[in-house]
Design a protein around this motif. Structure first.
Motif, PDB file in Angstrom:
ATOM      1  N   THR A 100      47.714  88.225  79.743  1.00 44.84           N
ATOM      2  CA  THR A 100      48.386  86.964  80.079  1.00 44.84           C
ATOM      3  C   THR A 100      49.556  86.705  79.160  1.00 44.84           C
ATOM      4  OG1 THR A 100      46.277  86.037  80.849  1.00 44.84           O
ATOM      5  CG2 THR A 100      48.048  84.475  80.369  1.00 44.84           C
TER       6      THR A 100
ATOM      7  N   CYS B 267      57.270  88.143  78.523  1.00 41.84           N
ATOM      8  CA  CYS B 267      58.297  88.872  79.277  1.00 41.84           C
ATOM      9  C   CYS B 267      58.959  87.997  80.338  1.00 41.84           C
ATOM     10  CB  CYS B 267      57.695  90.114  79.908  1.00 41.84           C
ATOM     11  SG  CYS B 267      57.243  91.385  78.691  1.00 41.84           S
ATOM     12  N   GLN B 268      58.208  87.118  80.948  1.00 39.76           N
ATOM     13  CA  GLN B 268      58.783  86.224  81.952  1.00 39.76           C
ATOM     14  C   GLN B 268      59.828  85.304  81.344  1.00 39.76           C
ATOM     15  OE1 GLN B 268      55.414  84.303  83.795  1.00 39.76           O
ATOM     16  NE2 GLN B 268      54.950  86.046  85.106  1.00 39.76           N
TER      17      GLN B 268
ATOM     18  N   TYR C  91      52.649  88.976  79.880  1.00 39.83           N
ATOM     19  CA  TYR C  91      53.422  88.524  81.038  1.00 39.83           C
ATOM     20  C   TYR C  91      54.211  87.256  80.713  1.00 39.83           C
ATOM     21  CZ  TYR C  91      51.594  91.846  84.463  1.00 39.83           C
ATOM     22  OH  TYR C  91      51.311  92.992  85.172  1.00 39.83           O
TER      23      TYR C  91
ATOM     24  N   LYS D 174      60.808  92.847  83.115  1.00 34.98           N
ATOM     25  CA  LYS D 174      59.871  93.342  84.118  1.00 34.98           C
ATOM     26  C   LYS D 174      58.764  94.159  83.455  1.00 34.98           C
ATOM     27  CE  LYS D 174      59.646  96.238  88.270  1.00 34.98           C
ATOM     28  NZ  LYS D 174      60.427  97.139  89.155  1.00 34.98           N
ATOM     29  N   VAL D 175      57.507  93.797  83.740  1.00 34.45           N
ATOM     30  CA  VAL D 175      56.354  94.490  83.175  1.00 34.45           C
ATOM     31  C   VAL D 175      55.713  95.395  84.227  1.00 34.45           C
ATOM     32  CG1 VAL D 175      54.084  94.245  82.087  1.00 34.45           C
ATOM     33  CG2 VAL D 175      55.874  92.567  81.626  1.00 34.45           C
TER      34      VAL D 175
END
Length: 278
Positions: free
Chosen positions: A201, A207-208, A204, A213-214
């Motif tokens: 979690t 990175c968001q 993400y 992009k993961v």
């Protein structure tokens, strides 16, 4: 009564006697539960409940701790719901649910079993359990409070804690007594300020925020692992031969550690450039 019927009855009685003797021999070799009450600081009115709570289904005695585990799971969730409702009057249901889940999950309960030595009294016939407990005890040393899915947890340990909670509840029919007995045993309790975000979690989320992009590449069948790419750059790897989910979590944690370091270095370089241009 015919001779055939008499013969059949005798054979049946012989089988029952053999099973009884076998059960007696296995029971004699089982660890004594006398010290469990000292660990809990509670003396059972019905000793049968204590015996049932510490009997794993693998022992094959015709009874196990599964029903008490079912009771204990519900009781434990209710106790933490009540405790946190009053401890955090400003916290909405979402965060309260995550906080409760962290305190009643398999790893948290298994930690309590090992910390207080309850696992030494579990009656079972699981050949691999002793080694699994040894490995678990070593691995959690790296994570004082919780690993958030990075270690393999012997579920039988968590089940043991829940069944013991269920046994005390059935023995007393009192939530107050259960909380009094187990509150200290479940320490350290995870609180709002010590609750950690799961590595997948968190990866993400980080990175968001950066529009990155993961991508997870599943290599578990080939090498029991996962690779993690962020914007097509390899940033993390994780392995676990026992459970695919743990390999996935470890890869996320490795990627998270690396991406945070990369972002910190990037931000530092940007600040240096900006300072030079001033």
């Amino acid at each position: 009564m015919t001779a055939i019927t008499i013969k059949a009855l005798k054979e049946q009685q012989h089988i029952i006697q053999q099973q009884s003797e076998s059960a007696g021999e296995s029971t004699q070799s089982l660890p004594s539960l006398d010290e469990v009450e000292q660990i809990l600081g509670y003396e059972f009115n019905n000793k049968r409940l204590l015996e049932e709570a510490f009997t794993h289904a693998s022992l094959g005695l015709g009874f196990s701790n599964e029903r008490l585990e079912y009771v204990g799971d519900s009781v434990l969730n209710l106790l933490f719901t009540k405790q946190q409702f009053f401890e955090y009057p400003d916290l909405p249901p979402g965060p309260l649910t995550r906080l409760r889940a962290a305190n009643v999950d398999t790893e948290k309960l298994a930690r309590a079993a090992v910390k207080h030595g309850l696992h030494r009294y579990l009656r079972h016939k699981k050949p691999l359990l002793k080694e699994q407990i040894r490995q678990f005890s070593e691995e959690i040393q790296r994570y004082p409070l919780h690993s958030n899915g990075l270690v393999d947890v012997p579920k039988a340990l968590a089940d043991l804690v829940e069944s013991t909670i269920g046994a005390v509840f059935i023995d007393t029919n009192s939530l107050h007594v259960v909380w009094k007995v187990f509150k200290d045993l479940l320490e350290p309790i995870i609180r709002r300020e010590t609750l950690k975000i799961h590595p997948v979690t968190q990866l993400y989320e980080v990175c968001q925020k950066r529009n990155l992009k993961v991508k997870f590449v599943d290599l578990w069948k080939e090498s029991t692992g996962f690779d993690v790419f962020v914007d097509d750059q390899l940033v993390g790897r994780g392995k676990c031969s026992l459970k695919k989910e743990i390999a996935h979590n470890r890869a996320a944690k490795d990627a998270l550690d690396n991406i945070l370091r990369i972002l910190d270095e990037k931000d530092t370089n940007i600040n240096i450039v900006e300072e030079r241009n001033v």
